[in-house]
Motif scaffolding. Structure first.
Motif, PDB file in Angstrom:
ATOM      1  N   LEU A 154       0.843  -1.187   0.000  1.00 20.52           N
ATOM      2  CA  LEU A 154       0.000   0.000   0.000  1.00 20.52           C
ATOM      3  C   LEU A 154       0.879   1.237   0.000  1.00 20.52           C
ATOM      4  O   LEU A 154       2.056   1.177   0.318  1.00 20.52           O
ATOM      5  CB  LEU A 154      -0.972   0.012   1.178  1.00 20.52           C
ATOM      6  N   PHE A 155       0.270   2.332  -0.372  1.00 17.19           N
ATOM      7  CA  PHE A 155       0.917   3.632  -0.306  1.00 17.19           C
ATOM      8  C   PHE A 155       0.281   4.380   0.852  1.00 17.19           C
ATOM      9  O   PHE A 155      -0.933   4.357   1.009  1.00 17.19           O
ATOM     10  CB  PHE A 155       0.734   4.403  -1.615  1.00 17.19           C
ATOM     11  N   ALA A 156       1.102   5.041   1.671  1.00 22.80           N
ATOM     12  CA  ALA A 156       0.581   5.668   2.886  1.00 22.80           C
ATOM     13  C   ALA A 156       1.076   7.097   3.032  1.00 22.80           C
ATOM     14  O   ALA A 156       2.220   7.407   2.709  1.00 22.80           O
ATOM     15  CB  ALA A 156       1.022   4.858   4.106  1.00 22.80           C
ATOM     16  N   GLU A 157       0.206   7.926   3.544  1.00 22.28           N
ATOM     17  CA  GLU A 157       0.600   9.266   3.955  1.00 22.28           C
ATOM     18  C   GLU A 157       1.466   9.114   5.208  1.00 22.28           C
ATOM     19  O   GLU A 157       1.218   8.231   6.036  1.00 22.28           O
ATOM     20  CB  GLU A 157      -0.630  10.116   4.275  1.00 22.28           C
ATOM     21  N   PRO A 158       2.492   9.958   5.378  1.00 26.32           N
ATOM     22  CA  PRO A 158       3.397   9.810   6.526  1.00 26.32           C
ATOM     23  C   PRO A 158       2.708   9.782   7.886  1.00 26.32           C
ATOM     24  O   PRO A 158       3.134   9.056   8.778  1.00 26.32           O
ATOM     25  CB  PRO A 158       4.318  11.026   6.398  1.00 26.32           C
ATOM     26  N   ASN A 159       1.615  10.523   8.036  1.00 25.45           N
ATOM     27  CA  ASN A 159       0.965  10.601   9.352  1.00 25.45           C
ATOM     28  C   ASN A 159       0.165   9.355   9.724  1.00 25.45           C
ATOM     29  O   ASN A 159      -0.307   9.243  10.848  1.00 25.45           O
ATOM     30  CB  ASN A 159       0.075  11.847   9.444  1.00 25.45           C
ATOM     31  N   VAL A 160      -0.008   8.401   8.812  1.00 22.91           N
ATOM     32  CA  VAL A 160      -0.756   7.183   9.139  1.00 22.91           C
ATOM     33  C   VAL A 160       0.079   5.909   9.002  1.00 22.91           C
ATOM     34  O   VAL A 160      -0.453   4.814   9.147  1.00 22.91           O
ATOM     35  CB  VAL A 160      -2.055   7.056   8.301  1.00 22.91           C
ATOM     36  N   VAL A 161       1.371   6.048   8.759  1.00 27.28           N
ATOM     37  CA  VAL A 161       2.237   4.870   8.641  1.00 27.28           C
ATOM     38  C   VAL A 161       2.159   4.020   9.903  1.00 27.28           C
ATOM     39  O   VAL A 161       2.120   2.784   9.847  1.00 27.28           O
ATOM     40  CB  VAL A 161       3.694   5.290   8.319  1.00 27.28           C
TER      41      VAL A 161
END
Length: 134
Positions: A94-101
């Motif tokens: 998946l690809f994730a925004e840094p704040n939800v890793v």
């Protein structure tokens, strides 16, 4: 909801095409009117593309801002991931925004497993010479 969670604007025709080529989707809608949602309002969504056998990629994980930090994101991801695993798909990315890793790591996703580095190509192709066909 896309704009409310900060996703970039998307061409509606391309979005319809992307969804029609999606392997699995999962969404949550409000079943009744409340002070936080209308009846039928989209509250959470995610989708996965896949070859149906070896790999899948999860995209567009989104939870309406009023419902963030309520467990809906975890819920849609757990259910979608479980469905893909049940289908026998061993590699899920998946690809994730840094704040939800951190959320994804709690669900078992690993950053750069065994030294694998993800790459992405976005934008224009470099100029190439045309092929000569004989």
């Amino acid at each position: 909801m896309w704009r409310q969670v900060g996703f970039p604007a998307r061409n509606p025709e391309k979005l319809v095409r992307a969804l029609s080529h999606t392997h699995r989707t999962l969404w949550i809608r409000s079943t009744r009117k409340s002070r936080m949602a209308r009846a039928g309002q989209l509250l959470g969504f995610c989708r996965a593309t896949s070859d149906g056998a070896l790999s899948a990629t999860i995209w567009d994980v989104a939870v309406h801002p009023a419902w963030q930090r309520s467990g809906l994101g975890r819920g849609v991801l757990e259910r979608l991931t479980a469905r893909l695993v049940a289908e026998g798909i061993p590699n899920i990315t998946l690809f994730a925004e840094p704040n939800v890793v951190g959320l994804y790591e709690k669900l078992g996703f690993i950053r750069d497993p065994v030294g694998v580095k993800g790459l992405a190509f976005q934008g224009k192709l470099p100029a190439v010479k045309p092929l000569m066909l004989l």
